[in-house]
Design an enzyme around this catalytic site. Structure first.
Site, PDB file in Angstrom:
ATOM      1  N   ASP A  67      -3.737  12.139  -6.060  1.00 23.87           N
ATOM      2  CA  ASP A  67      -4.732  11.085  -5.866  1.00 23.87           C
ATOM      3  C   ASP A  67      -5.340  11.227  -4.490  1.00 23.87           C
ATOM      4  O   ASP A  67      -4.678  11.618  -3.527  1.00 23.87           O
ATOM      5  CB  ASP A  67      -4.132   9.692  -6.101  1.00 23.87           C
ATOM      6  CG  ASP A  67      -2.946   9.366  -5.210  1.00 23.87           C
ATOM      7  OD1 ASP A  67      -3.144   8.730  -4.155  1.00 23.87           O
ATOM      8  OD2 ASP A  67      -1.809   9.727  -5.584  1.00 23.87           O
ATOM      9  N   ASP A  93      -4.519  -0.964  -7.694  1.00 22.31           N
ATOM     10  CA  ASP A  93      -3.504  -0.538  -6.725  1.00 22.31           C
ATOM     11  C   ASP A  93      -2.992  -1.772  -5.994  1.00 22.31           C
ATOM     12  O   ASP A  93      -3.704  -2.380  -5.199  1.00 22.31           O
ATOM     13  CB  ASP A  93      -4.161   0.470  -5.766  1.00 22.31           C
ATOM     14  CG  ASP A  93      -3.272   0.896  -4.611  1.00 22.31           C
ATOM     15  OD1 ASP A  93      -2.149   0.389  -4.474  1.00 22.31           O
ATOM     16  OD2 ASP A  93      -3.716   1.756  -3.827  1.00 22.31           O
ATOM     17  N   GLU A 133      -0.381  -3.103  -3.418  1.00 25.89           N
ATOM     18  CA  GLU A 133       0.612  -2.788  -2.395  1.00 25.89           C
ATOM     19  C   GLU A 133       0.516  -3.677  -1.168  1.00 25.89           C
ATOM     20  O   GLU A 133       1.130  -3.394  -0.146  1.00 25.89           O
ATOM     21  CB  GLU A 133       0.530  -1.318  -1.986  1.00 25.89           C
ATOM     22  CG  GLU A 133      -0.839  -0.829  -1.552  1.00 25.89           C
ATOM     23  CD  GLU A 133      -0.844   0.667  -1.245  1.00 25.89           C
ATOM     24  OE1 GLU A 133      -0.247   1.056  -0.227  1.00 25.89           O
ATOM     25  OE2 GLU A 133      -1.427   1.435  -2.037  1.00 25.89           O
TER      26      GLU A 133
END
Length: 243
Positions: free
Chosen positions: A49, A137, A139
């Protein structure tokens, strides 16, 4: 993935364990309950990625190194990655299977963020298979409560699924998801687990199988200068492209 929120607790690489039976969703996977430490099976796809932090990769060299899929950062919240379209188009031209991920900001509007991804996928003609499903995503709390984070994650997932016709994917680490209390997103996305420095990753509840695994944030790949995140998909190329 964002280069990086260093407090994101995770740790990843390969060993053999389990099969590669295709499944329609993680909720009804016929492997049964496999939450916990799960290893890659004997059929594995290798990928990576990237974001603009990797500059402008030589995607032909990346593909020739044995990597056959790329997850490409579309944005960090409302900040659009300046290399998003170059990376998508050039990786795809090199023969790689591609998908967009968005670093999610819970302090921002969830639907507005999701709509940016939908618009970009429309621009590149990337909503359908064999392109990979859109990824959220997760996080960082981004200054919000855990309940706000998961509420906005659910808004994002619903918008993406309704506007792409695809089950999305969620990226997180076992430690971060555990800190949220192991909530069950709705709709339940595929999981992309980040777990570095281990031979087999931990798949957190409520998921029941290992699919995407980010096993390193300090990898080296031909065609890219500097460190890059490395990933696997636990299954066949046909299965991965059919998600």
């Amino acid at each position: 993935m964002n280069k990086k929120i260093l407090g994101f607790a995770m740790i990843g690489m390969l060993a053999a364990c389990g099969g590669t039976t295709p499944a329609q969703t993680d909720a009804t996977d016929d492997r049964g309950a496999e939450t916990g430490t799960i290893c890659n099976g004997s059929v594995v796809q290798y990928g990576l990625d990237v974001s603009y932090f990797q500059g402008q990769p030589n995607w032909t060299s990346v593909r020739n190194s044995g990597r056959n899929f790329a997850l490409i950062r579309h944005s960090d919240g409302s900040f659009l990655d300046p290399e998003r379209f170059n990376n998508w188009n050039n990786a795809k031209a090199a023969g790689m299977t591609v998908g967009f991920y968005q670093f999610f900001r819970a302090s921002q509007d969830a639907v507005s963020q999701a709509n940016l991804v939908v618009q970009a996928l429309t621009t590149v003609g990337g909503k359908g298979r064999p392109n990979l499903p859109a990824v959220i995503d997760i996080e960082t709390y981004d200054g919000q409560s855990g309940s706000t984070v998961i509420s906005k994650v659910n808004q994002w997932l619903n918008y993406i699924q309704a506007n792409t016709g695809r089950q999305p994917t969620l990226y997180t680490s076992p430690g971060f998801w555990g800190g949220l209390g192991y909530p069950t997103p709705s709709p339940l996305p595929y999981l992309w687990v980040a777990h570095w420095g281990v031979s087999c990753p931990t798949v957190p509840s409520p998921w029941g199988r290992l699919r995407f695994w980010q096993y390193s944030s300090t990898g080296s790949v031909s065609g890219i200068s500097g460190a890059v995140d490395l990933d696997t998909y636990n299954g066949s190329l046909t299965e991965m492209q059919g998600l």
